[in-house]
Design an enzyme around this catalytic site. Structure first.
Site, short mmCIF file in Angstrom:
data_model
loop_
_atom_site.label_atom_id
_atom_site.label_comp_id
_atom_site.label_asym_id
_atom_site.label_seq_id
_atom_site.Cartn_x
_atom_site.Cartn_y
_atom_site.Cartn_z
N CYS A 125 0.77 -1.19 -0.04
CA CYS A 125 0.05 0.03 0.06
C CYS A 125 1.00 1.21 -0.11
O CYS A 125 0.47 2.31 -0.52
CB CYS A 125 -1.09 -0.13 1.01
SG CYS A 125 -0.37 -0.40 2.75
N HIS A 238 -2.27 6.67 4.31
CA HIS A 238 -0.95 6.51 4.67
C HIS A 238 -0.35 7.81 4.13
O HIS A 238 -0.61 8.14 2.98
CB HIS A 238 -0.17 5.34 3.93
CG HIS A 238 -0.34 4.06 4.65
ND1 HIS A 238 -1.00 3.83 5.55
CD2 HIS A 238 0.12 2.66 4.15
CE1 HIS A 238 -1.07 2.63 6.10
NE2 HIS A 238 -0.32 1.80 5.01
#
Ligand code: A2P
Length: 339
Positions: A125, A238
């Site tokens: 990710c 993130h």
């Protein structure tokens, strides 16, 4: 075309259902699988309720399988799924480094997906979020060195990561002392520079994934990359501070213009108006936010930037569905296409 999700009850599985609802992917049937614990659970999809089944031992009767139940399940079962005729888009790290398994971010290297031999890997990710922003700069200015520091949400560790943040925060607010099971230390009001296992070179596996996978997706093994990966007490998205040394000098204005035209990117860069990438604004968004673009004080002609991308979406579910959409657009998915 029949589609199956393995790991449908997980954090990424949940997002896969939502992304598929608004996807351009044409399919006639959706099957949901998870562990035997979840057999019989009903999940909403497109105004209906679909029943989750226990993942079978062998093949799954589907043309496309979106797998997000972790590396060991994929490693164990994906070969049988492929043998049964399915194309597998795998969200785990089980096959990412195998030379004949394409590692794909459609905006960057979509055509690599066409060379699959049954399995296509979805990147880590953190890497997926970074390359959406870095690939256009690499194409135009040539990245020579890349230094990344990450600020990673607890949902990167799945539903159990989200639960640990919420439960342990309540413990602390109640005057108690937080514990830790999913993370290496209590996560509330803390930052933890430890994601995945430490390697012999002192970096963690998460940090090395950024190195290995960025090189593979950009198709450039000469890229020098270093990463420090840090878990922070947020729920999703993130964020990453990225420093780039470039072969050809770039001004922040050039970078802003280029990224403003890039697929999958939203330039959010007006510090005077307090506008920059943040989990608060990037969560739930398909585009990766990029901002704080400035000239590097270390690498002449280089850039510093800050990105925030919903890792459950671009870092996982959305990217997997976009790979499937790309394959279908190219006529490279088998099965009867409904509607
Ligand atoms: P379950 O909810 O039944 O445990 P997350 O990444 O959020 O932790 O989610 C992991 C996903 O993988 C869940 O859907 C979980 O199902 C599924 N899963 C875990 N173990 C297995 C297994 N042995 N077989 C199939 N799916 C599994």
């Amino acid at each position: 075309m029949r589609v199956a999700i393995v790991g449908a009850t997980g954090a990424v599985g949940h997002e896969l259902l939502r992304v598929l609802e608004s996807s351009t992917l044409k399919f006639g049937e959706l099957q949901l699988y998870a562990s035997p614990r979840s057999a019989g659970v009903k999940l909403p999809f497109g105004g209906q309720e679909l029943t989750v089944q226990a993942t079978p031992e062998g093949a799954i009767n589907a043309d496309l399988i979106l797998a997000s139940a972790g590396g060991s399940i994929s490693k164990e079962k994906a070969p049988a799924w492929v043998a049964g005729g399915a194309v597998v888009i795998d969200n785990s790290s089980a096959f990412r480094y195998e030379p004949d398994v394409p590692l794909v971010v459609p905006e960057v290297n979509g055509e690599a997906a066409l060379r699959h031999k049954g399995i296509i890997a979805n990147p880590n990710c953190t890497t997926a979020v970074a390359v959406v922003a870095v690939a256009p700069l690499h194409r135009e200015f040539g990245v020579r060195r890349m230094i990344v520091s990450t600020y990673q949400a607890t949902s990167g560790a799945g539903q159990k990561g989200i639960k640990e943040l919420l439960d342990q925060t309540r413990v602390v607010l109640g005057g108690g002392e937080a514990g830790a099971e999913v993370f290496a230390h209590p996560i509330p009001f803390n930052v933890i520079p430890h994601i995945d296992a430490f390697q012999e070179n002192g970096y963690t596996k998460e940090e090395m994934k950024v190195v290995w996978e960025t090189r593979k997706i950009l198709g450039d093994d000469s890229l020098k990359i270093s990463c420090t990966a840090v878990r922070i007490p947020t729920l999703r998205t993130h964020s990453e501070a990225i420093t780039l040394e470039l072969e050809r000098p770039a001004t922040p204005e050039q970078a802003r213009k280029l990224l403003g035209r890039a697929a999958g990117v939203e330039v959010r860069d007006d510090p005077g108006a307090k506008l920059y990438p943040m989990p608060l604004t990037a969560s739930g968004k398909y585009d990766v936010e990029v901002g704080r673009i400035r000239s590097s004080l270390v690498f002449e002609g280089g850039l510093d930037l800050f990105v925030a991308g919903d890792q459950l979406l671009k870092g996982a579910a959305l990217n997997a569905v976009q790979i499937a959409e790309y394959l279908q657009e190219q006529g490279a998915l088998k099965g009867r296409v409904a509607g």
